[in-house]
Design a protein around this motif. Sequence first.
Motif, short mmCIF file in Angstrom:
data_model
loop_
_atom_site.label_atom_id
_atom_site.label_comp_id
_atom_site.label_asym_id
_atom_site.label_seq_id
_atom_site.Cartn_x
_atom_site.Cartn_y
_atom_site.Cartn_z
N ALA A 22 -40.92 -24.72 -8.82
CA ALA A 22 -41.29 -23.81 -9.91
C ALA A 22 -41.79 -22.48 -9.38
O ALA A 22 -41.57 -21.42 -9.99
CB ALA A 22 -42.36 -24.46 -10.79
N TYR A 23 -42.44 -22.49 -8.21
CA TYR A 23 -42.96 -21.27 -7.61
C TYR A 23 -41.84 -20.30 -7.27
O TYR A 23 -42.00 -19.08 -7.35
CB TYR A 23 -43.77 -21.65 -6.37
CG TYR A 23 -44.48 -20.52 -5.68
CD1 TYR A 23 -45.52 -19.84 -6.29
CD2 TYR A 23 -44.10 -20.14 -4.39
CE1 TYR A 23 -46.18 -18.81 -5.63
CE2 TYR A 23 -44.75 -19.11 -3.73
CZ TYR A 23 -45.79 -18.45 -4.35
OH TYR A 23 -46.44 -17.43 -3.70
N GLY A 24 -40.70 -20.82 -6.84
CA GLY A 24 -39.51 -19.99 -6.65
C GLY A 24 -39.46 -19.20 -5.36
O GLY A 24 -38.46 -19.22 -4.66
N LYS A 25 -40.51 -18.52 -5.04
CA LYS A 25 -40.57 -17.70 -3.83
C LYS A 25 -40.54 -18.60 -2.60
O LYS A 25 -41.09 -19.71 -2.59
CB LYS A 25 -41.86 -16.87 -3.84
CG LYS A 25 -41.99 -15.88 -2.70
CD LYS A 25 -43.26 -15.05 -2.86
CE LYS A 25 -43.44 -14.06 -1.73
NZ LYS A 25 -44.65 -13.22 -1.91
N ARG A 26 -39.88 -18.13 -1.55
CA ARG A 26 -39.80 -18.93 -0.32
C ARG A 26 -41.18 -19.14 0.29
O ARG A 26 -41.99 -18.22 0.34
CB ARG A 26 -38.89 -18.26 0.70
CG ARG A 26 -37.41 -18.34 0.39
CD ARG A 26 -36.60 -17.48 1.33
NE ARG A 26 -36.82 -16.06 1.09
CZ ARG A 26 -36.29 -15.09 1.82
NH1 ARG A 26 -35.52 -15.38 2.86
NH2 ARG A 26 -36.52 -13.82 1.54
N VAL A 27 -41.41 -20.34 0.78
CA VAL A 27 -42.66 -20.68 1.45
C VAL A 27 -42.33 -21.38 2.78
O VAL A 27 -41.35 -22.11 2.88
CB VAL A 27 -43.57 -21.60 0.61
CG1 VAL A 27 -44.02 -20.90 -0.66
CG2 VAL A 27 -42.88 -22.92 0.27
N PHE A 28 -43.16 -21.14 3.77
CA PHE A 28 -43.12 -21.96 4.98
C PHE A 28 -43.78 -23.30 4.65
O PHE A 28 -44.76 -23.35 3.90
CB PHE A 28 -43.87 -21.28 6.12
CG PHE A 28 -43.22 -20.04 6.66
CD1 PHE A 28 -42.14 -20.13 7.52
CD2 PHE A 28 -43.70 -18.78 6.34
CE1 PHE A 28 -41.53 -18.99 8.04
CE2 PHE A 28 -43.12 -17.63 6.84
CZ PHE A 28 -42.02 -17.73 7.70
N PHE A 29 -43.27 -24.36 5.24
CA PHE A 29 -43.78 -25.69 4.92
C PHE A 29 -43.79 -26.54 6.18
O PHE A 29 -42.77 -26.65 6.88
CB PHE A 29 -42.90 -26.34 3.86
CG PHE A 29 -43.35 -27.71 3.41
CD1 PHE A 29 -44.27 -27.84 2.38
CD2 PHE A 29 -42.85 -28.85 4.00
CE1 PHE A 29 -44.68 -29.09 1.95
CE2 PHE A 29 -43.25 -30.11 3.59
CZ PHE A 29 -44.17 -30.23 2.57
#
Length: 384
Positions: A192-199
Amino acid sequence: MTGRHGHGRLSASRLRRPRTYLTLALFSVVALLTGLVAWFGTPSSGDGEDPPAPSANDLPADAATGEVTGGACAPSATLVPPCGAWWGAYVPYAENGSLKDAVYAFEKKIGRKLDLLYTYHDMSNNKLDGQLLTPDEQILGRDRMLMLAWESTVWREPRHANYTEDQLGWAKVASGAYDREIIDPQARRIKAYGKRVFFSFDQEVDARVGDAGTPGEYVAAYRHIHDRFEELGVDNVVWVWTVSGFLQSGELFRQLYPGDDYVDWIGMDQYNYFTCHDTTDWKDFDRSQRPTYDWLRTHISAEKPVMLAEFATVPDPADADRQREWYEEIPEVVRTMKGARALVHWNRAVPGEGCDLTVNDGPGLEGYRTAGQDDYFKQPVPGR
């Protein structure tokens, strides 16, 4: 963040001035103050009004906004900056419980906005520690990138105060036992956040072997989470596999690597502990980072970008300038480590005498602030 850490004031004029000049002067002051606030990290929607604060109960709003970054220095699909490196940090929560306040205060000290904010979560699923993309993270992520570290543990104390935890076990994670209760809800939040994230799943994984399971069980758990995210359509995750970097565990690193198809970045956590943990050898920035960096590039992957996912130095009690010099040499050294494309400072003291790794004041702050002003760490941060 494992047990390894246990391991100018304006004067008023009495002269009357034409209304036009007064209006312009007031406008200039407001613009200056607004610019300063924005520089030190207060998010803005761009239309003069801040977006509403996210709700702790709802799914995150889509944060993939703004123009797509273009040009020769635009980051890749996996957030690799081709012309330099990201400048990031882990910043502990403020005493009032606010991550925003802590980050804004830190950025004011260092004289710049962070590119990347590193945060840690357990698998308790509670809103304090187990919820990925908390309201504060969502606000801070509007104009920064986020790195979410997810631990397969339940912390016994809020925000892992004293590093006590209970392992869930990699075998059970791999079996799907936690899919519906823990993994799926958090995956949907990231989607839902949509923006790319490092994980990162279980960073410093080599320090967890035994307590959490075997290397084979870790690989299975990592791949299960990766595949489960894909099944749920979570396509905005950049996968970071992180080890402690202690080269005595080199063979273990090989066994723990999930494979090139499952990893976008390789992370390493190395420090100059010096007085901490009863060590006596002072390692400058180069000597604290390069051996592990070189080993990973040679034995794991020469192609994957490397994140110095945690780094810091304690001060030298006998030489206050030594800590400043340690940080000041970072820009020159990291330019010779071509694969190192993100540097994340660990700004938290860890248990033990002589283990203050922070740069909150003194020579350490001076050196870190100087390093962060280098053009190599001023890359275009994507908005999606």
